[in-house]
Design a protein around this motif. Structure first.
Motif, PDB file in Angstrom:
ATOM      1  N   UNK A 246     -41.921 -26.097  65.592  1.00 23.77           N
ATOM      2  CA  UNK A 246     -42.233 -24.661  65.573  1.00 23.77           C
ATOM      3  C   UNK A 246     -41.306 -23.843  66.481  1.00 23.77           C
ATOM      4  N   UNK A 247     -40.095 -24.340  66.675  1.00 23.95           N
ATOM      5  CA  UNK A 247     -39.087 -23.643  67.498  1.00 23.95           C
ATOM      6  C   UNK A 247     -37.734 -23.695  66.799  1.00 23.95           C
ATOM      7  N   UNK A 248     -37.739 -23.398  65.505  1.00 27.96           N
ATOM      8  CA  UNK A 248     -36.510 -23.530  64.707  1.00 27.96           C
ATOM      9  C   UNK A 248     -35.722 -22.231  64.612  1.00 27.96           C
ATOM     10  N   UNK A 249     -36.432 -21.120  64.487  1.00 29.56           N
ATOM     11  CA  UNK A 249     -35.771 -19.833  64.278  1.00 29.56           C
ATOM     12  C   UNK A 249     -34.966 -19.462  65.519  1.00 29.56           C
ATOM     13  N   UNK A 250     -33.738 -18.984  65.291  1.00 25.32           N
ATOM     14  CA  UNK A 250     -32.835 -18.655  66.400  1.00 25.32           C
ATOM     15  C   UNK A 250     -33.080 -17.193  66.791  1.00 25.32           C
TER      16      UNK A 250
ATOM     17  N   UNK B 130     -45.367 -16.079  58.001  1.00 25.70           N
ATOM     18  CA  UNK B 130     -45.438 -17.493  58.360  1.00 25.70           C
ATOM     19  C   UNK B 130     -44.198 -18.156  57.770  1.00 25.70           C
ATOM     20  N   UNK B 131     -43.350 -18.697  58.640  1.00 29.86           N
ATOM     21  CA  UNK B 131     -42.075 -19.253  58.167  1.00 29.86           C
ATOM     22  C   UNK B 131     -42.077 -20.775  58.286  1.00 29.86           C
ATOM     23  N   UNK B 132     -41.687 -21.418  57.185  1.00 33.18           N
ATOM     24  CA  UNK B 132     -41.532 -22.880  57.184  1.00 33.18           C
ATOM     25  C   UNK B 132     -40.082 -23.169  56.818  1.00 33.18           C
ATOM     26  N   UNK B 133     -39.727 -24.428  56.663  1.00 37.28           N
ATOM     27  CA  UNK B 133     -38.304 -24.752  56.509  1.00 37.28           C
ATOM     28  C   UNK B 133     -37.965 -25.429  55.177  1.00 37.28           C
ATOM     29  N   UNK B 134     -38.928 -26.168  54.592  1.00 38.01           N
ATOM     30  CA  UNK B 134     -38.604 -26.960  53.405  1.00 38.01           C
ATOM     31  C   UNK B 134     -38.209 -26.082  52.212  1.00 38.01           C
ATOM     32  N   UNK B 135     -38.772 -24.895  52.117  1.00 43.02           N
ATOM     33  CA  UNK B 135     -38.481 -24.020  50.988  1.00 43.02           C
ATOM     34  C   UNK B 135     -37.353 -23.032  51.239  1.00 43.02           C
ATOM     35  N   UNK B 136     -36.696 -23.154  52.375  1.00 46.18           N
ATOM     36  CA  UNK B 136     -35.586 -22.261  52.712  1.00 46.18           C
ATOM     37  C   UNK B 136     -34.420 -22.502  51.760  1.00 46.18           C
TER      38      UNK B 136
ATOM     39  N   UNK C   8     -31.588 -33.308  56.092  1.00 42.14           N
ATOM     40  CA  UNK C   8     -30.920 -32.072  56.511  1.00 42.14           C
ATOM     41  C   UNK C   8     -31.665 -31.395  57.657  1.00 42.14           C
ATOM     42  N   UNK C   9     -32.977 -31.644  57.731  1.00 39.59           N
ATOM     43  CA  UNK C   9     -33.786 -30.989  58.756  1.00 39.59           C
ATOM     44  C   UNK C   9     -33.949 -31.867  59.995  1.00 39.59           C
ATOM     45  N   UNK C  10     -33.519 -33.134  59.877  1.00 38.96           N
ATOM     46  CA  UNK C  10     -33.734 -34.070  60.987  1.00 38.96           C
ATOM     47  C   UNK C  10     -32.450 -34.508  61.680  1.00 38.96           C
ATOM     48  N   UNK C  11     -31.353 -34.658  60.915  1.00 38.33           N
ATOM     49  CA  UNK C  11     -30.088 -35.061  61.521  1.00 38.33           C
ATOM     50  C   UNK C  11     -29.618 -33.939  62.451  1.00 38.33           C
TER      51      UNK C  11
ATOM     52  N   UNK D 117     -31.191 -24.367  60.718  1.00 37.84           N
ATOM     53  CA  UNK D 117     -31.875 -23.354  61.541  1.00 37.84           C
ATOM     54  C   UNK D 117     -31.300 -21.970  61.235  1.00 37.84           C
ATOM     55  N   UNK D 118     -29.978 -21.926  61.075  1.00 40.06           N
ATOM     56  CA  UNK D 118     -29.326 -20.638  60.777  1.00 40.06           C
ATOM     57  C   UNK D 118     -29.763 -20.131  59.402  1.00 40.06           C
TER      58      UNK D 118
END
Ligand SMILES: [Zn+2]
Length: 283
Positions: A62-66, A6-12, A20-23, A31-32
């Motif tokens: 839920x469509x962040x990972x490339x 399960x992948x989230x973004x805040x702890x990356x 950084x996640x919205x601009x 995303x990278x």
């Protein structure tokens, strides 16, 4: 051996603020970084003995990972109309679940980077059978109902400490030191990914001995406290929901999986009720 991520973004690694996640321009960079942290976990999982890895992208839309940059050995659950929210694709055939890039809960005891519980716009607090939970603990209970143990987490130091109070056995890879909800002392992503890779490998090697987190037999009760009364009130359109305070609701389901879906349904209603349920759709 099948492993679910399960992948989230805040702890990356590299993430310190919501902007950084919205601009839009910044978001493409992050995303990278998210894809690279997930790749480190996938590599660690395969090094530890995994033969199949399924990743569920669980942040924002839920469509962040490339996908074209993802380790080709893994499959990706992407897109957001999911009945099982951050756990879409998980079932009893998996032998472990890992949480990559996750974050502390709303109102946790320590400051954690971009802390929230599932939807910062509406959820103030979430309890399962009386126990306050964050996303990692909640998702671990759902996985536990399927017999799948939590193995690994990555995120900031306060998040790792918070989760290990409930799950002392999980391997925790620290990607940054939380300074404030919107500030962190960051490790270089390459340094953080090395730890993710190594701890994910160690975690999967121990998967056979790991124990699922189980809520126990019997019905499961959720208490949700929302940020606004309009969010709580609109969830009572469901006959199973009881209003327990101006901003608080309660419901009970037969088992953890059903209760998780019900919780997600209430959060969807609460999110859309924030500014009026028909405000954002062309109904
Ligand atoms: Zn997120």
């Amino acid at each position: 051996m099948k492993i679910f991520i399960s992948a989230d973004m805040e702890g990356i690694s590299g993430v310190a603020t919501n902007q950084q996640l919205k601009t839009p321009s910044e978001y493409q960079r992050f995303r990278k970084l998210m894809t690279a942290d997930v790749n480190a976990a996938i590599e660690g999982a395969f090094n530890g003995g995994a033969t199949e890895v399924v990743v569920a992208d669980g942040h924002g839309n839920m469509s962040n990972i490339i996908i074209e940059e993802l380790d080709p050995r893994a499959r990706l659950v992407s897109g957001n109309n999911r009945v099982m929210c951050q756990l879409e694709g998980l079932d009893e055939s998996f032998e472990g679940i890992m949480f990559v890039g996750h974050h502390g809960r709303e109102g946790g005891s320590d400051v954690t980077v971009i802390s929230h519980t599932l939807a910062g716009i509406c959820v103030e607090e979430m309890k399962i059978n009386g126990k306050v939970v964050g996303e990692t603990e909640m998702n671990s209970y759902v996985a536990g109902a399927m017999g799948v143990p939590p193995l690994f987490i990555s995120g900031d130091d306060a998040y790792v400490k918070e989760v290990q109070e409930t799950l002392p056995e999980v391997e925790g890879a620290v990607t940054k030191r939380a300074v404030d909800r919107f500030a962190a002392e960051l490790l270089h992503p390459e340094v953080a990914r090395k730890e993710i890779r190594e701890k994910a490998e160690a975690a999967v090697k121990k998967a056979k001995q790991a124990k699922p987190l189980v809520i126990g037999e019997g019905p499961v009760t959720f208490d949700l406290k929302f940020k606004g009364p309009q969010q709580a009130k609109m969830t009572t359109t469901l006959p199973t929901v009881e209003l327990t305070g101006p901003k608080s609701i309660r419901f009970t389901c037969d088992n953890m999986v059903t209760a998780y879906k019900h919780m997600w349904g209430c959060v969807i209603i609460a999110m859309t009720a924030t500014n009026g349920v028909l405000g954002s759709v062309n109904a």
